[in-house]
Design a protein around this motif. Sequence first.
Motif, PDB file in Angstrom:
ATOM      1  N   LYS A 127    -122.679  31.445 -49.569  1.00 31.65           N
ATOM      2  CA  LYS A 127    -121.353  31.437 -50.202  1.00 31.65           C
ATOM      3  C   LYS A 127    -120.990  32.835 -50.673  1.00 31.65           C
ATOM      4  N   SER A 128    -119.719  33.017 -50.990  1.00 31.57           N
ATOM      5  CA  SER A 128    -119.244  34.310 -51.485  1.00 31.57           C
ATOM      6  C   SER A 128    -119.462  34.416 -52.987  1.00 31.57           C
ATOM      7  N   TYR A 129    -120.055  35.540 -53.387  1.00 29.93           N
ATOM      8  CA  TYR A 129    -120.299  35.812 -54.796  1.00 29.93           C
ATOM      9  C   TYR A 129    -120.022  37.298 -55.051  1.00 29.93           C
ATOM     10  N   GLY A 130    -119.894  37.661 -56.324  1.00 34.22           N
ATOM     11  CA  GLY A 130    -119.697  39.055 -56.714  1.00 34.22           C
ATOM     12  C   GLY A 130    -118.674  39.163 -57.813  1.00 34.22           C
ATOM     13  N   LYS A 131    -118.779  40.185 -58.631  1.00 31.47           N
ATOM     14  CA  LYS A 131    -117.925  40.304 -59.810  1.00 31.47           C
ATOM     15  C   LYS A 131    -116.453  40.457 -59.465  1.00 31.47           C
ATOM     16  N   LEU A 132    -116.117  41.467 -58.665  1.00 32.44           N
ATOM     17  CA  LEU A 132    -114.743  41.748 -58.267  1.00 32.44           C
ATOM     18  C   LEU A 132    -113.796  41.749 -59.473  1.00 32.44           C
ATOM     19  N   ASP A 133    -112.938  40.746 -59.608  1.00 33.75           N
ATOM     20  CA  ASP A 133    -111.968  40.738 -60.705  1.00 33.75           C
ATOM     21  C   ASP A 133    -112.299  39.684 -61.769  1.00 33.75           C
ATOM     22  N   GLN A 134    -113.558  39.291 -61.863  1.00 33.08           N
ATOM     23  CA  GLN A 134    -113.947  38.321 -62.883  1.00 33.08           C
ATOM     24  C   GLN A 134    -114.156  39.006 -64.233  1.00 33.08           C
ATOM     25  N   PHE A 135    -113.707  38.356 -65.290  1.00 35.32           N
ATOM     26  CA  PHE A 135    -114.013  38.792 -66.644  1.00 35.32           C
ATOM     27  C   PHE A 135    -113.895  37.580 -67.573  1.00 35.32           C
ATOM     28  N   PRO A 136    -114.896  36.708 -67.553  1.00 34.59           N
ATOM     29  CA  PRO A 136    -114.826  35.457 -68.310  1.00 34.59           C
ATOM     30  C   PRO A 136    -115.000  35.652 -69.817  1.00 34.59           C
ATOM     31  N   LEU A 137    -114.296  34.841 -70.552  1.00 29.94           N
ATOM     32  CA  LEU A 137    -114.389  34.795 -72.010  1.00 29.94           C
ATOM     33  C   LEU A 137    -114.685  33.360 -72.429  1.00 29.94           C
ATOM     34  N   SER A 138    -115.327  33.196 -73.558  1.00 31.26           N
ATOM     35  CA  SER A 138    -115.572  31.835 -74.047  1.00 31.26           C
ATOM     36  C   SER A 138    -114.298  31.220 -74.614  1.00 31.26           C
ATOM     37  N   ASP A 139    -113.304  32.057 -74.884  1.00 36.91           N
ATOM     38  CA  ASP A 139    -111.989  31.584 -75.344  1.00 36.91           C
ATOM     39  C   ASP A 139    -110.941  32.470 -74.690  1.00 36.91           C
ATOM     40  N   GLU A 140    -110.319  31.981 -73.615  1.00 38.23           N
ATOM     41  CA  GLU A 140    -109.375  32.793 -72.852  1.00 38.23           C
ATOM     42  C   GLU A 140    -108.111  33.134 -73.638  1.00 38.23           C
ATOM     43  N   THR A 141    -107.851  32.435 -74.722  1.00 40.70           N
ATOM     44  CA  THR A 141    -106.662  32.758 -75.527  1.00 40.70           C
ATOM     45  C   THR A 141    -106.835  34.090 -76.257  1.00 40.70           C
ATOM     46  N   LYS A 142    -108.064  34.593 -76.315  1.00 42.71           N
ATOM     47  CA  LYS A 142    -108.325  35.873 -76.983  1.00 42.71           C
ATOM     48  C   LYS A 142    -108.228  37.063 -76.012  1.00 42.71           C
ATOM     49  N   LEU A 144    -107.088  40.159 -73.924  1.00 45.75           N
ATOM     50  CA  LEU A 144    -106.136  41.249 -74.177  1.00 45.75           C
ATOM     51  C   LEU A 144    -105.064  41.254 -73.095  1.00 45.75           C
ATOM     52  N   ILE A 145    -103.811  41.432 -73.500  1.00 46.53           N
ATOM     53  CA  ILE A 145    -102.728  41.446 -72.518  1.00 46.53           C
ATOM     54  C   ILE A 145    -101.862  42.695 -72.635  1.00 46.53           C
ATOM     55  N   HIS A 146    -102.197  43.587 -73.559  1.00 45.08           N
ATOM     56  CA  HIS A 146    -101.345  44.761 -73.753  1.00 45.08           C
ATOM     57  C   HIS A 146    -102.199  45.951 -74.178  1.00 45.08           C
ATOM     58  N   HIS A 147    -101.777  47.144 -73.803  1.00 42.24           N
ATOM     59  CA  HIS A 147    -102.585  48.336 -74.050  1.00 42.24           C
ATOM     60  C   HIS A 147    -102.718  48.697 -75.522  1.00 42.24           C
ATOM     61  N   THR A 148    -101.891  48.129 -76.388  1.00 40.93           N
ATOM     62  CA  THR A 148    -101.998  48.431 -77.820  1.00 40.93           C
ATOM     63  C   THR A 148    -102.822  47.387 -78.575  1.00 40.93           C
ATOM     64  N   ALA A 149    -103.309  46.373 -77.872  1.00 41.28           N
ATOM     65  CA  ALA A 149    -104.047  45.296 -78.529  1.00 41.28           C
ATOM     66  C   ALA A 149    -105.426  45.760 -78.998  1.00 41.28           C
ATOM     67  N   SER A 150    -105.937  45.097 -80.026  1.00 39.93           N
ATOM     68  CA  SER A 150    -107.263  45.406 -80.554  1.00 39.93           C
ATOM     69  C   SER A 150    -108.338  44.702 -79.732  1.00 39.93           C
ATOM     70  N   PHE A 151    -109.469  45.395 -79.541  1.00 39.85           N
ATOM     71  CA  PHE A 151    -110.570  44.828 -78.775  1.00 39.85           C
ATOM     72  C   PHE A 151    -111.394  43.833 -79.586  1.00 39.85           C
ATOM     73  N   ALA A 152    -111.283  43.850 -80.888  1.00 42.59           N
ATOM     74  CA  ALA A 152    -112.213  43.125 -81.748  1.00 42.59           C
ATOM     75  C   ALA A 152    -112.305  41.636 -81.402  1.00 42.59           C
ATOM     76  N   GLN A 153    -111.169  40.966 -81.279  1.00 45.50           N
ATOM     77  CA  GLN A 153    -111.188  39.520 -81.017  1.00 45.50           C
ATOM     78  C   GLN A 153    -111.780  39.215 -79.647  1.00 45.50           C
ATOM     79  N   GLU A 154    -111.384  39.996 -78.644  1.00 47.62           N
ATOM     80  CA  GLU A 154    -111.890  39.715 -77.305  1.00 47.62           C
ATOM     81  C   GLU A 154    -113.378  40.010 -77.191  1.00 47.62           C
TER      82      GLU A 154
END
Length: 274
Positions: A127-142, A144-154
């Motif tokens: 099967k196909s595997y590899g990171k590519l564009d994956q970046f999982p979070l335990s809570d996707e609502t946290k 970051l969606i903007h360059h001025t956002a804080s990293f702390a929550q994510e």
Amino acid sequence: MIAITRPPAPAFLADPVGKWLVETQKAIAHYAIPGQTVSFDFVEYRDTKLKDELKKVFVKCAYCESMYDHVYDGDIEHFRPKLQVSEKSPKNPGYYWLANDWDNLLLSCLFCNQRRKHVLYGVTPLKSYGKLDQFPLSDETKSLIHHTASFAQEEAVRLLLNPCKDKPEEHFQYDNNEGVIIPITDKGKKSIDVYVLQRVVLVKERKKTLLLLFKQMTRVKRELERFNDDQSVDQQQILQDELDELKLFTKSESVYAGMCRYFVRQFLSENHLI
């Protein structure tokens, strides 16, 4: 995987008129357009000047610890993907403001970074595997969606191990027969999956190193037993030479040092050598 100390960013990346910061500002402006759906074309992170600096830090794959430089130049890897994130909905945009950010760049092998077909240890289908564009979070609502956002929550909900920020030895153990990585945390498990650290060819390479490591442990134990019977200066030196050979496996530039450190720590403790 082992912890890696990242030095400060090279001065040229912080140059306000340098092409890296200029491109970043263009990307920010691009994604500020309401309803923008076209991906920005990043090119400057590929510059050999930047890659040469990364090679000084990552002498082997940042994730699987395989050497790549004798057959391949390595991939410049964006820890947080620059264009899109597969877990996001919609996927665009990714962490576009970090495309040229020193702390977001690593060097990895193509098998950890790119989407490729693999057979995993204990799993039959190809099967196909590899990171590519994956970046999982335990809570996707946290996320970051903007360059001025804080990293702390994510950062608090990040599921991928970053060798420049985390201590991988707190997340992994190793099987002493095959060199298979055993996750002991959620971060460890998700990182094994995303970086494809159980691909069969990689497990086989780790096992080769493991067998050499155990042979050297046998030599150390033999000389330790001899030293217990003959505590001469000469025998002490022989023992020390064998110990030094053993510790070479754990050096940061050695392949699969994370696995080797795990077993060497056990060995030294069991034989009262620390």
